[in-house]
Design a protein around this motif. Structure first.
Motif, PDB file in Angstrom:
ATOM      1  N   SER A 151       4.431 -11.665  -2.711  1.00  0.00           N
ATOM      2  CA  SER A 151       3.566 -10.697  -2.744  1.00  0.00           C
ATOM      3  C   SER A 151       2.276 -11.167  -1.974  1.00  0.00           C
ATOM      4  O   SER A 151       1.826 -12.125  -2.248  1.00  0.00           O
ATOM      5  CB  SER A 151       3.129 -10.379  -4.315  1.00  0.00           C
ATOM      6  OG  SER A 151       2.259  -9.405  -4.375  1.00  0.00           O
ATOM      7  N   GLY A 211       1.551  -4.943  -5.787  1.00  0.00           N
ATOM      8  CA  GLY A 211       1.934  -4.519  -4.710  1.00  0.00           C
ATOM      9  C   GLY A 211       3.032  -3.456  -4.966  1.00  0.00           C
ATOM     10  O   GLY A 211       4.074  -3.851  -5.641  1.00  0.00           O
ATOM     11  N   HIS A 212       2.991  -2.087  -4.549  1.00  0.00           N
ATOM     12  CA  HIS A 212       4.051  -1.112  -5.002  1.00  0.00           C
ATOM     13  C   HIS A 212       5.386  -1.610  -4.272  1.00  0.00           C
ATOM     14  O   HIS A 212       6.351  -1.556  -4.773  1.00  0.00           O
ATOM     15  CB  HIS A 212       3.602   0.108  -4.295  1.00  0.00           C
ATOM     16  CG  HIS A 212       4.297   1.252  -5.056  1.00  0.00           C
ATOM     17  ND1 HIS A 212       3.753   2.302  -5.506  1.00  0.00           N
ATOM     18  CD2 HIS A 212       5.585   1.461  -4.834  1.00  0.00           C
ATOM     19  CE1 HIS A 212       4.506   3.266  -5.837  1.00  0.00           C
ATOM     20  NE2 HIS A 212       5.970   2.744  -5.727  1.00  0.00           N
ATOM     21  N   PHE A 213       5.074  -2.150  -2.930  1.00  0.00           N
ATOM     22  CA  PHE A 213       6.135  -2.477  -2.185  1.00  0.00           C
ATOM     23  C   PHE A 213       6.868  -3.715  -3.145  1.00  0.00           C
ATOM     24  O   PHE A 213       8.278  -3.679  -3.212  1.00  0.00           O
ATOM     25  CB  PHE A 213       6.201  -2.774  -0.728  1.00  0.00           C
ATOM     26  CG  PHE A 213       7.360  -3.096   0.003  1.00  0.00           C
ATOM     27  CD1 PHE A 213       8.106  -2.289   0.625  1.00  0.00           C
ATOM     28  CD2 PHE A 213       7.733  -4.483   0.053  1.00  0.00           C
ATOM     29  CE1 PHE A 213       9.067  -2.657   1.451  1.00  0.00           C
ATOM     30  CE2 PHE A 213       8.435  -5.303   1.025  1.00  0.00           C
ATOM     31  CZ  PHE A 213       9.419  -4.231   1.797  1.00  0.00           C
ATOM     32  N   GLU A 214       6.148  -4.745  -3.181  1.00  0.00           N
ATOM     33  CA  GLU A 214       6.750  -5.751  -3.874  1.00  0.00           C
ATOM     34  C   GLU A 214       7.423  -5.824  -5.193  1.00  0.00           C
ATOM     35  O   GLU A 214       8.224  -6.674  -5.495  1.00  0.00           O
ATOM     36  CB  GLU A 214       5.453  -6.607  -3.806  1.00  0.00           C
ATOM     37  CG  GLU A 214       5.114  -7.281  -2.460  1.00  0.00           C
ATOM     38  CD  GLU A 214       4.074  -6.714  -1.917  1.00  0.00           C
ATOM     39  OE1 GLU A 214       3.626  -6.657  -0.743  1.00  0.00           O
ATOM     40  OE2 GLU A 214       3.973  -5.431  -2.358  1.00  0.00           O
ATOM     41  N   TYR A 217      11.024  -3.258  -3.965  1.00  0.00           N
ATOM     42  CA  TYR A 217      11.823  -3.600  -3.090  1.00  0.00           C
ATOM     43  C   TYR A 217      13.193  -4.394  -3.502  1.00  0.00           C
ATOM     44  O   TYR A 217      14.313  -4.082  -3.606  1.00  0.00           O
ATOM     45  CB  TYR A 217      11.315  -4.098  -2.036  1.00  0.00           C
ATOM     46  CG  TYR A 217      12.112  -4.603  -0.804  1.00  0.00           C
ATOM     47  CD1 TYR A 217      12.849  -3.838   0.200  1.00  0.00           C
ATOM     48  CD2 TYR A 217      12.154  -5.848  -0.369  1.00  0.00           C
ATOM     49  CE1 TYR A 217      13.642  -4.041   0.977  1.00  0.00           C
ATOM     50  CE2 TYR A 217      13.080  -6.080   0.891  1.00  0.00           C
ATOM     51  CZ  TYR A 217      13.992  -5.365   1.233  1.00  0.00           C
ATOM     52  OH  TYR A 217      14.725  -5.612   2.484  1.00  0.00           O
ATOM     53  N   LYS A 242      10.525  -4.340   5.620  1.00  0.00           N
ATOM     54  CA  LYS A 242       9.266  -4.980   5.357  1.00  0.00           C
ATOM     55  C   LYS A 242       7.992  -4.051   4.780  1.00  0.00           C
ATOM     56  O   LYS A 242       8.037  -2.913   5.257  1.00  0.00           O
ATOM     57  CB  LYS A 242       8.523  -5.682   6.836  1.00  0.00           C
ATOM     58  CG  LYS A 242       9.562  -6.788   7.126  1.00  0.00           C
ATOM     59  CD  LYS A 242       9.048  -7.486   8.387  1.00  0.00           C
ATOM     60  CE  LYS A 242       9.929  -8.677   8.819  1.00  0.00           C
ATOM     61  NZ  LYS A 242       9.232  -9.438  10.052  1.00  0.00           N
ATOM     62  N   ASN A 243       7.048  -4.382   4.229  1.00  0.00           N
ATOM     63  CA  ASN A 243       5.833  -3.442   3.614  1.00  0.00           C
ATOM     64  C   ASN A 243       5.210  -3.132   4.821  1.00  0.00           C
ATOM     65  O   ASN A 243       4.665  -4.065   5.525  1.00  0.00           O
ATOM     66  CB  ASN A 243       4.908  -4.603   2.713  1.00  0.00           C
ATOM     67  CG  ASN A 243       4.020  -3.809   2.115  1.00  0.00           C
ATOM     68  OD1 ASN A 243       3.824  -2.621   2.353  1.00  0.00           O
ATOM     69  ND2 ASN A 243       3.279  -4.339   0.994  1.00  0.00           N
TER      70      ASN A 243
END
Length: 248
Positions: A151, A211-214, A217, A242-243
Motif C-alpha cells: 500500500s 487504499g481502495h485498490f490495495e 486487488y 496497477k493502481n
C-alpha cells in the motif's frame, strides 16, 4: 464444455447476485450466457488495457470485481472497454457487492492476507472481524498492513490504543465506521475521508485507510484458485493491474 452460465451459476452459489446492493450492477454485463469458455481473465477493473489484453490472449470471458458498466450509459463509444469486449466477443461477469458480502469474499480474503484469526461477520454489515496473534501498536500494525498489501499513501490515526481485534471493510466502507467502533480496536478500510478520520482520532480510535485498490486487488484475485479447482477445462489468467492513482 463450460459456458458463461456455468461460471455465473458457480459464483452465484457462494456469492449470490441477488444479495448485491440496490445501487450496484453486478452480474452478466456483456455477452451471452450460452457462450463457451476456454480461457477467462480475472481483474479488479475492466479497463481498456484489461479488455485489450483479454482480446490479445483469446479470452472468452472477463470476471471482474468492479462492474464494467456501473452507471447507465447513453452511448457505446468505439475504443471504450465495453465496446472492445463486445466487438471481440468477450463476455463480462462482474461480482461486486455480492462478493464483498460473501463467505470467502473480499473481506474474508483480506483477513487471510493479514493472517487474522477467529474470523467472523459483524452484525448486519459488510464488515469482517478478525484477531491478531498478539497486540500491536497502531504504528506497527500500519507498517504490517503497508507491507502485506503493498500500500502506497496509507493513512492512519495516531492513537495509543493497542490493536488486537480488527474490523475489515475493503474498498469504500466508511459508512460502517460506527459498527467497526463497537466491535474492534482498529478499522481497516480502503477509502476514508479526512473529517471521518479526524472524528475517529478525537475518539482515540485506530483507523487505517489503506487504499481502495490495495484492499481489493489481491483479495479479489484469490477467487482464481476456487474457480480453477471447479472448472478444470478452463484456463484462468490474472491481469497484472496497477493502481491507476499514483501515491508518493
Amino acid at each position: 464444455m463450460t459456458t458463461v452460465k456455468n461460471i455465473y451459476d458457480y459464483i452465484n452459489s457462494f456469492a449470490p447476485f441477488n444479495t448485491q446492493e440496490e445501487w450496484d450492477n453486478s452480474g452478466l454485463l456483456v455477452g451471452e450466457f450460452g457462450a463457451e469458455v476456454k480461457k477467462a481473465l480475472l481483474c479488479l477493473d475492466v479497463t481498456k488495457a484489461a479488455a485489450h489484453f483479454a482480446a490479445d490472449i483469446g479470452a472468452d470471458l472477463i470476471i471482474s470485481h468492479h462492474p464494467i458498466i456501473f452507471k447507465p450509459i447513453s452511448s457505446l463509444i468505439k475504443g471504450g472497454a465495453p465496446y472492445i469486449c463486445a466487438e471481440s466477443g468477450i463476455s463480462v461477469i462482474s461480482a461486486h457487492t455480492n462478493f464483498d458480502k460473501a463467505h470467502g469474499g473480499i473481506n474474508d480474503n483480506l483477513a487471510s492476507i493479514l493472517d487474522l484469526k477467529n474470523i467472523r461477520q459483524a452484525e448486519d454489515s459488510f464488515i469482517t472481524l478478525g484477531e491478531l496473534d498478539c497486540e500491536m501498536s497502531i504504528d506497527d500494525f500500519a507498517a504490517f498492513v503497508r507491507e502485506k498489501l503493498d500500500s502506497h499513501g496509507l493513512r492512519y490515526t495516531d492513537t495509543e490504543k493497542a490493536v488486537k481485534t480488527v474490523a475489515l471493510g475493503g474498498g469504500a466502507c466508511e459508512e460502517y465506521t460506527e459498527t467497526a467502533l463497537r466491535n474492534a480496536d482498529c478499522f481497516l478500510t480502503g477509502d476514508m475521508k479526512y473529517h471521518e478520520m479526524l472524528n475517529c482520532s478525537e475518539l482515540g480510535f485506530a483507523v487505517i485507510s489503506a487504499g481502495h485498490f490495495e484492499t481489493e486487488y489481491k483479495p479479489f484475485l484469490m477467487i482464481k484458485e476456487r474457480l480453477s479447482e471447479h472448472f478444470t477445462d478452463v484456463e484462468f489468467v490474472t491481469f497484472n493491474q496497477k493502481n491507476p492513482v499514483e501515491a508518493v
